[in-house]
Motif scaffolding. Structure first.
Motif, PDB file in Angstrom:
ATOM      1  N   TYR A  51      -4.040  19.049  -3.238  1.00 34.69           N
ATOM      2  CA  TYR A  51      -2.750  19.414  -3.544  1.00 34.69           C
ATOM      3  C   TYR A  51      -2.719  20.586  -4.841  1.00 34.69           C
ATOM      4  O   TYR A  51      -3.814  20.371  -5.459  1.00 34.69           O
ATOM      5  N   MET A  55       3.360  21.081  -7.730  1.00 33.60           N
ATOM      6  CA  MET A  55       3.903  20.708  -6.407  1.00 33.60           C
ATOM      7  C   MET A  55       3.191  19.443  -5.737  1.00 33.60           C
ATOM      8  O   MET A  55       2.143  19.574  -5.055  1.00 33.60           O
ATOM      9  N   ASN A  56       3.615  18.327  -6.149  1.00 32.87           N
ATOM     10  CA  ASN A  56       2.743  17.036  -6.088  1.00 32.87           C
ATOM     11  C   ASN A  56       3.316  16.324  -4.551  1.00 32.87           C
ATOM     12  O   ASN A  56       4.364  16.389  -4.333  1.00 32.87           O
ATOM     13  N   PRO A  57       2.373  15.620  -4.018  1.00 34.50           N
ATOM     14  CA  PRO A  57       2.545  15.024  -2.664  1.00 34.50           C
ATOM     15  C   PRO A  57       3.713  13.962  -2.830  1.00 34.50           C
ATOM     16  O   PRO A  57       3.500  12.930  -3.774  1.00 34.50           O
ATOM     17  N   ARG A  58       4.660  13.830  -2.182  1.00 39.33           N
ATOM     18  CA  ARG A  58       5.790  13.036  -2.161  1.00 39.33           C
ATOM     19  C   ARG A  58       5.791  12.174  -1.023  1.00 39.33           C
ATOM     20  O   ARG A  58       5.849  10.937  -1.279  1.00 39.33           O
ATOM     21  N   VAL A  66       3.428  17.344   4.991  1.00 41.10           N
ATOM     22  CA  VAL A  66       3.641  16.733   3.778  1.00 41.10           C
ATOM     23  C   VAL A  66       4.878  17.296   3.059  1.00 41.10           C
ATOM     24  O   VAL A  66       5.080  18.401   3.060  1.00 41.10           O
ATOM     25  N   ARG A  67       5.746  16.365   2.497  1.00 38.93           N
ATOM     26  CA  ARG A  67       6.657  16.744   1.601  1.00 38.93           C
ATOM     27  C   ARG A  67       6.220  16.868   0.215  1.00 38.93           C
ATOM     28  O   ARG A  67       5.698  15.809  -0.164  1.00 38.93           O
ATOM     29  N   LEU A  68       6.521  17.876  -0.260  1.00 41.58           N
ATOM     30  CA  LEU A  68       6.041  18.245  -1.643  1.00 41.58           C
ATOM     31  C   LEU A  68       7.235  17.916  -2.701  1.00 41.58           C
ATOM     32  O   LEU A  68       8.318  18.414  -2.394  1.00 41.58           O
ATOM     33  N   THR A  76       8.403  13.265  -9.043  1.00 46.25           N
ATOM     34  CA  THR A  76       7.134  14.088  -9.219  1.00 46.25           C
ATOM     35  C   THR A  76       6.251  13.480 -10.244  1.00 46.25           C
ATOM     36  O   THR A  76       4.948  14.124 -10.231  1.00 46.25           O
ATOM     37  N   HIS A 354      -2.446  11.934   5.102  1.00 50.14           N
ATOM     38  CA  HIS A 354      -2.572  13.050   3.840  1.00 50.14           C
ATOM     39  C   HIS A 354      -3.029  12.525   2.568  1.00 50.14           C
ATOM     40  O   HIS A 354      -2.656  13.175   1.665  1.00 50.14           O
ATOM     41  N   ASN A 376       4.977   8.296  -2.457  1.00 46.48           N
ATOM     42  CA  ASN A 376       4.165   8.521  -3.888  1.00 46.48           C
ATOM     43  C   ASN A 376       4.483   7.146  -4.553  1.00 46.48           C
ATOM     44  O   ASN A 376       3.461   6.615  -5.400  1.00 46.48           O
TER      45      ASN A 376
END
Length: 400
Positions: A51, A55-58, A66-68, A76, A354, A376
């Motif tokens: 990543y 724009m962090n993996p959520r 993946v929802r960022l 975040t 992911h 996350n």
């Protein structure tokens, strides 16, 4: 003729038995703990390569994508925070380097004034960065963020406003208990006693207004800004207004234990224990201690579980276990939760999901958002709980 066995031999035999039990317990702990730490470290390392900062993996969407989370997303700060915790647990320098990279990408949050989630966004990222490194470059963002969080405090209501959307006049959600930690810390660090007073007032209001007689919590309380009195109580992300949304109960437990740690106010630790008993003794809590998304969901036992609520609860109970005389029961319950989360049911396989760490969390089921998926903040509080557990057991996770 019977042979007489010396008392010495009984003693030696007993000692050998006890030692074998202790060895067995240590082996059992090392097995699930080592598995979790190694899996978490691997997943975090791969995720930091996969990543891009900012724009962090959520979470993972139903279609598998993946929802960022961009900088203005309330979640975040959890991924950078997880990287810092991963570094602290493992000692891997690459995680420290990546943690710094992902943290510094959130610099713009210092100017945000429209959200109460600055604690989640900044204290999990920049707060851990400063705690672990003591590098003063992280302080300006924390200073500004705390000032902006305090700006949302209303003297008449005595609480920090949560949401700026919806038709509520002055909504305060139980989640907001978690953001108080930034104010408690900043009050001491930056010599701003008004921050701590605001945080304590907010906690007192939540204790008085969010909780029912059985010590379960509403999600939202909206206040009249002229009288300062609550006018609406509901559970926005739970099954119904009078139900016990699982993550909300976890937020409260964590928040009151943390508030007691920062204030020494007896009412806060009493409330934390009330909430702990509600959770631990709930008749609809599954045997593995991973709650359904709402304790009153109508489709139990088919309702989705919420690993995030379990991870938050485990971390909170470990803290609570150090704050009261009979804390062993809270430690044992948290240990059981961590063992369950470390099982193949919840712990992701290396390189799967992911690169998230835990499966089976629930975000907002009534909105059909993030249902039965990695999230996350579940990972963050799981890592925090593993770290707290190891410290209390005097286990050096870098050596397992």
């Amino acid at each position: 003729m019977k042979r007489k066995v010396s008392g010495v031999w009984y003693v030696l035999a007993g000692l050998l038995f006890l030692n074998s039990c202790k060895t067995s317990q240590r082996t059992e702990t090392a097995t699930w703990l080592e598995k979790s730490v190694k899996t978490a470290t691997h997943q975090l390392t791969r995720a930091s390569e996969e990543y891009s900062p900012g724009m962090n993996p959520r979470s993972v969407e139903p279609d598998g994508s993946v929802r960022l989370a961009p900088a203005n997303d309330w979640t975040t700060g959890f991924f950078p925070g997880s990287l810092w915790l991963g570094y602290e647990i493992s000692g891997k320098k690459v995680l420290k380097q990546q943690a710094e990279r992902f943290t510094l990408a959130l610099d713009t949050i210092k100017d945000f004034k429209y959200t109460h989630d600055l604690g989640f966004m900044l204290f999990c990222s920049y707060g851990n960065a400063y705690r672990i490194t003591r590098d003063k470059k992280y302080l300006p963002v924390l200073r500004n963020g705390a000032a902006n969080l305090y700006s949302r405090y209303n003297e008449k209501v005595g609480s920090i406003r949560s949401w700026d959307f919806g038709e509520w006049q002055y909504p305060v959600i139980i989640d907001n208990m978690m953001n108080l930690e930034l104010l408690y810390w900043a009050s001491d660090k930056f010599k701003k006693p008004v921050y701590a007073r605001a945080a304590e007032s907010h906690a007192m209001n939540s204790l008085r207004d969010h909780y029912r007689e059985d010590h379960s919590s509403y999600h939202v309380v909206s206040y009249d800004t002229l009288s300062g009195k609550p006018v609406i109580k509901e559970t926005h992300q739970g099954y119904g207004d009078e139900t016990a949304w699982a993550r909300g109960q976890a937020w409260g437990l964590y928040g009151f234990s943390m508030s007691y740690k920062n204030t020494g106010e007896k009412k806060f630790i009493e409330q934390a224990e009330h909430i702990a008993r509600f959770i631990m003794n709930h008749p609809r809590l599954p045997k593995d201690k991973i709650p359904y998304w709402d304790y009153d969901a109508p489709d139990i036992p088919g309702a989705p579980r919420d690993a995030s609520a379990a991870a938050i609860t485990a971390s909170a109970l470990l803290e609570l276990s150090t704050q009261v005389k009979d804390g062993s029961k809270y430690f044992a319950f948290a240990e059981d939760i961590l063992k369950s989360l470390s099982s193949d049911i919840y712990l992701a396989r290396p390189d799967s999901a992911h690169f998230f760490i835990l499966n089976h969390s629930v975000g907002a089921l009534p909105n059909n958002s993030e249902v039965d998926t990695p999230i996350n903040y579940a990972d963050y509080y799981f890592l925090e709980a593993l770290d707290r557990y190891a410290r209390l057991k005097n286990i050096d996770l870098k050596k397992i």
